[in-house]
Motif scaffolding. Sequence first.
Motif, PDB file in Angstrom:
ATOM      1  N   ILE A 273       4.424   1.372   3.577  1.00 13.50           N
ATOM      2  CA  ILE A 273       5.040   0.137   3.074  1.00 13.50           C
ATOM      3  C   ILE A 273       5.419  -0.874   4.160  1.00 13.50           C
TER       4      ILE A 273
ATOM      5  N   ARG B 160       4.303  -4.098   2.884  1.00  8.53           N
ATOM      6  CA  ARG B 160       2.877  -3.865   2.688  1.00  8.53           C
ATOM      7  C   ARG B 160       2.694  -3.139   1.364  1.00  8.53           C
ATOM      8  N   ASN B 161       1.736  -3.603   0.570  1.00  5.01           N
ATOM      9  CA  ASN B 161       1.436  -2.936  -0.686  1.00  5.01           C
ATOM     10  C   ASN B 161       0.745  -1.616  -0.379  1.00  5.01           C
ATOM     11  N   SER B 162       1.369  -0.504  -0.727  1.00  6.95           N
ATOM     12  CA  SER B 162       0.839   0.804  -0.351  1.00  6.95           C
ATOM     13  C   SER B 162      -0.448   1.150  -1.091  1.00  6.95           C
ATOM     14  N   THR B 163      -0.711   0.462  -2.200  1.00  8.39           N
ATOM     15  CA  THR B 163      -1.935   0.720  -2.964  1.00  8.39           C
ATOM     16  C   THR B 163      -3.114  -0.087  -2.442  1.00  8.39           C
ATOM     17  N   THR B 164      -2.888  -1.397  -2.245  1.00  8.19           N
ATOM     18  CA  THR B 164      -3.977  -2.280  -1.805  1.00  8.19           C
ATOM     19  C   THR B 164      -4.071  -2.391  -0.285  1.00  8.19           C
TER      20      THR B 164
ATOM     21  N   GLU C  98       2.640  -8.041   1.773  1.00  9.67           N
ATOM     22  CA  GLU C  98       3.278  -8.756   0.679  1.00  9.67           C
ATOM     23  C   GLU C  98       4.165  -9.872   1.202  1.00  9.67           C
TER      24      GLU C  98
END
Length: 198
Positions: free
Chosen positions: A84, A102-106, A110
């Motif tokens: 993150i 930070r978007n942990s998926t993409t 952020e």
Amino acid sequence: AGTDNYVFLYPSNGYYYLARREAAIDGAGYWDWISTYQLSMTTRPSVSGGGSTVAFVTLDYDFGIAQTSSTMGSQQQVFGYPGIFNSVALSPDATKFACIARNSTTGIPESKLYLGNLSNNTTEVIDLNVPTIDGVSSKPFTAVDEIDFSPDGTLLAFDGFSSTTLSDGTTLSSWSIYIINLRTKAIYSLLQNSLGSP
């Protein structure tokens, strides 16, 4: 302090680690590990004004902090929230830190800032919105990259990417440097927008 004091990235087996070269601690011409955590190479570490503390992003995008006098990572810690943190900054007096989320998926940074106080262990979340001339904007940045404190610790500078659609349908996208006042949370553009990357 001295002429042979600095923090650097040391490559080992395809990864990078924080290391220190300081003659007063290690002896002239020698160095030692500050941290044993593998580093992210998408951002840079941040050293406090006095040089005693360094903040960094690990390879799995966690927040790490260590004392530069640390030997083989003896004075290091991570927050324990991998995935993150995109970039970090440490205030000159080492009492505050700032992180771009930070978007942990993409994996995309952020438009969100985590502001923490290391003295009382509190954290504040600030949404980063593109400033406008005629009022407060609710439009987030498309991307936010690096961040850093001013020398007195009252301001944060960051680079942000934003897009604007004109009345004729034309879209203008650009990077610029922005300042956020940590007392008022107001965001200002430091430079005129310029097309391309910073």
